[in-house]
Write an enzyme that holds these catalytic residues in place. Structure first.
Site, PDB file in Angstrom:
ATOM      1  N   HIS A 512       0.814  -1.217   0.000  1.00  0.00           N
ATOM      2  CA  HIS A 512       0.000   0.000   0.000  1.00  0.00           C
ATOM      3  C   HIS A 512       0.847   1.267   0.000  1.00  0.00           C
ATOM      4  O   HIS A 512       0.343   2.354  -0.297  1.00  0.00           O
ATOM      5  CB  HIS A 512      -0.957   0.008   1.202  1.00  0.00           C
ATOM      6  CG  HIS A 512      -2.283   0.629   0.900  1.00  0.00           C
ATOM      7  ND1 HIS A 512      -2.424   1.753   0.116  1.00  0.00           N
ATOM      8  CD2 HIS A 512      -3.540   0.270   1.259  1.00  0.00           C
ATOM      9  CE1 HIS A 512      -3.699   2.072   0.020  1.00  0.00           C
ATOM     10  NE2 HIS A 512      -4.402   1.189   0.689  1.00  0.00           N
ATOM     11  N   ASP A 516      -1.823   2.275  -4.583  1.00  0.00           N
ATOM     12  CA  ASP A 516      -3.119   2.578  -3.985  1.00  0.00           C
ATOM     13  C   ASP A 516      -4.156   1.579  -4.482  1.00  0.00           C
ATOM     14  O   ASP A 516      -3.986   0.934  -5.527  1.00  0.00           O
ATOM     15  CB  ASP A 516      -3.555   4.003  -4.333  1.00  0.00           C
ATOM     16  CG  ASP A 516      -2.652   5.049  -3.692  1.00  0.00           C
ATOM     17  OD1 ASP A 516      -2.103   4.762  -2.609  1.00  0.00           O
ATOM     18  OD2 ASP A 516      -2.501   6.138  -4.268  1.00  0.00           O
TER      19      ASP A 516
END
EC number: 2.3.1.12
Length: 539
Positions: A512, A516
């Site tokens: 992450h 995204d």
């Protein structure tokens, strides 16, 4: 000093090359300030050397001299995609070197200590799989000395200079040898071999020896404690209470307490600094506390069945896999995206292509080959997923190199198919089969698994796993987990019509910090498009 070293051995060809290239820098290489001068002049070594190794001239007179030389690994080339300023400095600062020693002892002639090389960026230790040379054998440049089991594969270690193998320090099968630790000795003259029969390698911690001389202060402390032991015992009794996490007791006291099932925390020590001594345990037992602590433990012990087990030693690849995957789960914020893809059209195209392959005598194309191709093209379309995280920036790779997980009896390997987006399906299939075979034979070389930018793991075809989440292979930012294909009933065109179609579940694990959620979803959409419209992969 430089001329003295060069005259010592006519075989130091790389030193001569360095002198011709840049005399001033080469002279600094023969001084004690070697490493600072190397940091700014990495271009010299990239231009002249196709391996990375550091040779240290030990004890030449009264000083130490450092220079570059070679243990050729046939693998860790500075021109590889993994090489760069950071990696080069890591190799320079590592202890991968051969040491030419002008021993201070008159009994030892000039010799070369060959250290365990660093054959991959993640390697910290290695094992000696097999010696191909025996003590007393003559060695020449390019000849293989031994096979080294690294954290990834078994790699041949070659000799760089002509001479004789005088001493094998680490025997065949030796394990957990630290990078830089001496594994063998070579000499130039055959007559010098016998002089190294009882040779012990020089210690790398030699300079630290003078710093260890403050040891005489320890007896002084003991002398102070002994005469003051009686009064100190009274003062130090309260201090033993706060340190509940650590209880000081003599070995005899611990043994006596253990034999009688007495917890040391229930005994008050009367020795120096609150230390529990034998007399304290005996006094506790005499007070009648023995019965209350011993009986319950005997009942518990009688009910515990004996376990039958076998301890399996860790292999090098198992230790590295455990270390890297633990590091991945502890430092990379994983999240997972799953999508179902219809594979009917892909299976149809595969059948057609395999008909052509069989007619032309080629190898069959597998589902995994199509998956690798689709993943590579999706990475080209969504390059944010073809990236890696660093503390200063996100590195986005221009090459699409796909690691393919291969399970073997020795452990899990991830060889790489480089530039998979630019290769045809038959080429991808040939490379995967070739690399998988090398992995099973434990003969992968560093260039076979280094430089990957994305990983594909398939447990569907071989094992029938419907869906799973894979652990990211650091420093990559994503890994694709492929499940098995299964037939499902799906709605047809009419209200009461139903069709049967084959669907495959795929799960993308993402870092992450780099990818995204929307970017990961965009990549899966592109991947699904290639799988469900496979003709587009041929454009």
């Amino acid at each position: 000093m430089a001329s003295r070293i060069i005259n010592h051995s006519k075989k130091l060809k790389h030193v001569s090359a360095l002198l011709r290239r840049d005399h001033a820098v080469a002279v600094r290489c023969f001084s004690n300030s070697t490493h600072p001068s190397l940091v700014g002049r990495e271009d010299i070594f990239k231009a002249r050397l196709n391996y990375s190794s550091v040779e240290r001239i030990s004890k030449c007179g009264t000083g130490n001299v450092t220079m570059l030389s070679g243990i050729s690994t046939t693998s860790t080339k500075l021109s590889s995609p993994m090489a760069g300023p950071k990696l080069f400095k890591e190799f320079i600062s590592s202890q991968m070197r051969s040491v030419r020693g002008f021993s201070s002892s008159s009994d030892l002639p000039p010799h070369q200590e060959i250290g365990m090389p660093s054959l991959s960026p993640t390697m910290t230790e290695g094992n000696i799989a097999r010696w191909l040379k025996k003590e007393g054998d003559k060695v020449a440049p390019g000849e293989v000395l031994c096979e080294v089991e690294t954290d990834k594969a078994t790699v041949e270690m070659e000799c760089m200079e002509e001479g004789f193998l005088a001493k094998i320090v680490k025997e065949e099968g030796a394990k957990e040898i630290q990078v830089g630790e001496v594994i063998a000795i070579t000499v130039e003259d055959e007559d010098d071999i016998q002089k190294f029969k009882d040779y012990t390698p020089s210690s790398d911690t030699g300079p630290a020896a003078p710093e260890a001389k403050p040891a005489p202060s320890l007896p002084k402390e003991e002398k102070v404690e002994k005469p003051a032991s009686a009064p100190e015992a009274k003062i130090s009794k309260p201090s033993s209470a706060p340190s509940e996490d650590r209880i000081f007791a003599s070995p005899l006291a611990r043994k006596l307490a253990e034999d009688n099932n007495v917890p040391l925390s229930s005994i008050k020590g009367t020795g120096p600094e609150g230390r529990i001594v034998k007399a304290d345990v005996e006094d506790f037992l005499a007070s009648g506390s023995k019965e209350t602590t011993a009986k319950p433990s005997k009942q518990v012990d009688s009910k515990v069945p004996a376990l039958d087990y076998v301890d399996i030693p860790h292999t090098q690849i198992r230790k590295v896999t455990a270390s890297r995957l633990a590091f991945s789960k502890q430092t990379i914020p994983h999240y997972y995206l799953t999508v179902d893809t219809c594979v009917d059209k892909m299976m149809g195209l595969r059948s057609q292509l395999n008909s052509f392959q069989e007619a032309s005598g080629g190898k069959r194309i597998s589902v995994n080959d199509l998956v690798i191709k689709a993943a590579a093209l999706a990475l080209r379309k969504v390059p944010q997923c073809n990236s890696s995280w660093t503390d200063e920036y996100i590195r986005q790779f221009k090459n699409v190199n796909i690691n393919v997980a291969v399970q073997t009896e020795n452990g899990l390997y991830v060889p790489v198919v480089k530039d998979a987006d630019k290769k045809g399906l038959s080429t991808i299939g040939e490379e995967v089969r070739f690399l998988a075979q090398k992995a099973k034979e434990n003969s992968l070389k560093p260039e076979d698994y280094e430089g990957g930018t994305f990983t594909v793991s398939n447990l569907g075809g071989p094992f029938g796993i419907k869906q799973f989440c894979a652990v990211i292979n650091p420093p990559q930012a994503a890994i694709l987990a492929i499940g098995s294909a299964e037939k499902r009933v799906v709605p047809g065109t009419g209200p009461d019509q139903y069709n049967v179609a084959s669907y495959m579940s795929v799960t993308l694990s993402c870092d992450h910090r780099v990818i995204d959620g929307a970017i990961g979803a965009e990549w899966l959409k592109a991947f699904k498009g290639y799988i469900e419209t496979p003709e587009s992969m041929l454009l």
